[in-house]
Design an enzyme around this catalytic site. Structure first.
Site, PDB file in Angstrom:
ATOM      1  N   ASP A  86      48.670  45.618  32.382  1.00 17.28           N
ATOM      2  CA  ASP A  86      48.093  44.702  33.096  1.00 17.28           C
ATOM      3  C   ASP A  86      48.859  43.198  32.777  1.00 17.28           C
ATOM      4  O   ASP A  86      49.163  43.077  31.604  1.00 17.28           O
ATOM      5  CB  ASP A  86      46.629  44.489  32.927  1.00 17.28           C
ATOM      6  CG  ASP A  86      46.300  44.189  31.522  1.00 17.28           C
ATOM      7  OD1 ASP A  86      46.937  44.957  30.765  1.00 17.28           O
ATOM      8  OD2 ASP A  86      45.334  43.530  31.222  1.00 17.28           O
ATOM      9  N   GLU A  87      48.808  42.318  33.950  1.00 21.83           N
ATOM     10  CA  GLU A  87      49.276  40.805  33.651  1.00 21.83           C
ATOM     11  C   GLU A  87      50.358  40.799  32.684  1.00 21.83           C
ATOM     12  O   GLU A  87      50.414  39.887  32.001  1.00 21.83           O
ATOM     13  CB  GLU A  87      47.789  40.107  33.028  1.00 21.83           C
ATOM     14  CG  GLU A  87      46.651  40.454  33.692  1.00 21.83           C
ATOM     15  CD  GLU A  87      45.651  39.784  33.030  1.00 21.83           C
ATOM     16  OE1 GLU A  87      44.682  39.237  33.849  1.00 21.83           O
ATOM     17  OE2 GLU A  87      45.366  39.771  31.966  1.00 21.83           O
TER      18      GLU A  87
END
Ligand code: TNX
Length: 555
Positions: free
Chosen positions: A347-348
């Site tokens: 993620d991210e």
């Protein structure tokens, strides 16, 4: 950082005149009164169980009462025997009864409880049947896991005083009839972020106990992030000695030794819960870069990070040494983890994009599969090539996403953790003392009112492996904070994972959930007294709190 529940704000007692009881005596009396009031709740109905069972057939003529001399009889099987012992340990403190466990070849039940493994029963891998008659309580299941879930149901059907840590005078009655039960989805979990704030092993064990009550079967541990690396890796020791020594807000952090992690895994296994370890890659890696600057794109150690921003750090995807590091770390974590899953985050990673990102993920996926484990990752992994069995964890706040749909079409399965329904770190209401609101406020109804089977458009229910409620801990510093955010929303997510859609009914859920309050209060578990739930009475147990503890308030 304090990780045990503090008793809450204590007023300085006024001086007492001679002959009056002292403060400690008054407190004990108040606590006893509270337990008595809380546990004198209305009698149970057989359907008063969370998550809602599949089928309930009450028989009001068939109530059963636990005799003091009852024996717990169990099929001669080590795993079933362990479940019977677990049941006995749950019942002994409050009842004060000896409740010996005997295998089926021993003395018959004396009006007691029988736990029966029956391979021919049509109950599935996790289902059970509970038969309550005046003579006996009988749990039947194909597996010890089914018996374990049945034990949780049995426990909820006894008076709330069963949660008392000390003996209580009570008529230990169960409502008569039959429950036949099995889960809707095979994967039902919660996530604890031990990276943003570190939590002691004992706290994690207690969270596992909460999961078990509601028939959740996975604990996802978010073990690494910018603010701290929490799992010992022998081949890269500075990950914990350096990378583990920080947390959000500047506290001392901490990490789990391999023995600590093994304790968590075995406590979970004894509760039929599988641990899913997450090593978040390629982003969320500042703590690793502080420990080993060679992994950083500029080969320079960044400063330790104790804030709450995301998306700035990443391991160098262009350096072979990075893949050696990942293979070593995942290899050691896999060796410690009996469950099939390795969660690789994903993620991210805002600074690793396009083909560099997908190329990186594809290499890491292969490392996981070469270790004989199954890949789990946040749904940002979707554009990377499919690999057999891989599972994506959906945390989006929209109900459509073409990239995820395409990954599912290629065979990926989904764990549903929609940020705006399942994120336990979201505030309940604007005045919640801790939590975030970037995905909106999540009151109990919002946590309950969605359907994992249809939530993401064009993802068929068959592709949904299950649900998971993540608890990120940027604002969470104590066990009481964890429990405040977990309860009462965790049971809502648990019900979505376990109960068939036909049972979905907010009014009914609300009433069943309300009856859990006195159980938590009696057990000394903190919870949020959500105003939309008709709690039986105002809990007055001292551990109850709706405001942050001083350590949280001070920040
Ligand atoms: C997003 S959701 C994150 C976490 C934060 C969380 C706070 C996801 C996969 N990543 O890094 O802790 O928001 O709510």
């Amino acid at each position: 950082m304090s990780t045990t529940p503090s008793p809450g704000p204590t007023a300085v007692p006024a001086p007492l005149s001679a002959g009056e009881p002292d403060a400690a005596t008054l407190a004990r009396a108040a606590e006893q009164t509270a337990v008595t009031v809380l546990t004198a709740a209305t009698p149970h109905r057989l359907a008063d169980v969370v998550p809602a069972p599949q089928q309930v057939q009450p028989d009001p003529t068939a109530d059963w009462v636990l005799p003091a001399e009852a024996v717990i009889v169990v099929s001669a099987d080590p795993a079933a025997l362990a479940v019977a012992e677990h049941l006995a340990e749950l019942l002994r403190p409050a009842t004060g009864y000896p409740l010996p466990v005997a295998d089926a070849s021993g003395p018959g039940p004396v009006g007691g409880i029988a736990l029966v493994l029956d391979e021919a029963a049509d109950l599935g891998a996790e289902g059970y049947r509970l038969d309550v008659t005046p003579d006996e309580v009988r749990l039947t299941a194909v597996t010890a896991t089914g018996l374990f879930h049945g034990v949780q149901t049995l426990r909820q059907l006894l008076p709330a005083a069963i949660e008392s840590p000390t003996p209580v005078a009570e008529r230990w009655a169960l409502p008569g009839g039959t429950i036949t039960d099995a889960p809707r989805f095979p994967y039902r979990g919660a996530m604890l972020d031990v990276a943003r704030h570190f939590f002691a092993v004992e706290d994690v064990l207690r969270v596992i106990d909460h999961l078990a009550r509601y028939k959740l079967n996975h604990l996802h541990l978010h073990l690494t992030d910018d603010q701290g690396w929490r799992i010992a890796v022998d081949s890269w020791p500075r990950l914990t000695t350096v990378g583990g020594a920080t947390e959000v807000g500047g506290g001392p952090g901490g990490h789990y030794t391999k023995a600590d992690y093994a304790r968590i895994v075995s406590h979970a296994a004894a509760r039929h819960i599988t641990v899913v370890p997450e090593i978040d890659l390629p982003g969320h890696t500042n703590a690793a870069l502080v420990a080993y600057p060679e992994l950083a794109p500029d080969k320079t150690a960044p400063p330790p990070y104790t804030g709450t921003e995301v998306g700035f750090s990443y391991v160098d995807p262009a350096d072979e040494r990075t893949y050696d590091f990942i293979a070593d770390v995942l290899g050691e974590v896999a060796a410690l983890t009996p469950g099939p899953w390795l969660h690789i985050g994903g993620d991210e990673a805002f600074k690793v994009t396009g083909e560099v990102y997908t190329g990186f993920v594809e290499r890491v996926q292969r490392i996981v599969s070469d270790l004989g484990k199954t890949v789990v990752g946040w749904h940002q992994l979707a554009p990377a090539a499919h690999l057999d069995g891989r599972v994506l964890q959906w945390w989006g706040t929209t109900s459509a996403d073409p990239t995820t749909v395409e990954a599912v079409r290629q065979g990926a399965r989904l764990i549903l953790s929609p940020g705006n329904h399942a994120y336990l770190d979201m505030k309940y209401a604007p005045d919640s003392p801790i939590g975030h609101d970037w995905a909106g406020l999540i009151d109990v109804r919002k946590a309950y009112d969605w359907d994992p089977g249809t939530h993401v458009a064009d993802v068929p229910a068959e592709a949904v492996l299950g649900v998971e409620a993540p608890l990120w801990t940027e604002s969470v510093t104590s066990l009481a904070d964890i429990e405040f955010l977990l309860l009462p929303r965790l049971p809502a997510i648990a019900e979505l994972g376990w109960s068939s859609r036909a049972t979905h009914d907010w009014d009914d859920f609300r009433d069943r959930l309300a009856r859990q309050g006195p159980r938590w209060a009696t057990a000394g578990i903190t919870f949020h007294r959500a105003p939309e739930i008709p709690w039986p009475i105002t809990p007055t147990i001292p551990t109850q709190r709706d405001t942050p503890q001083t350590d949280t308030a001070a920040r």
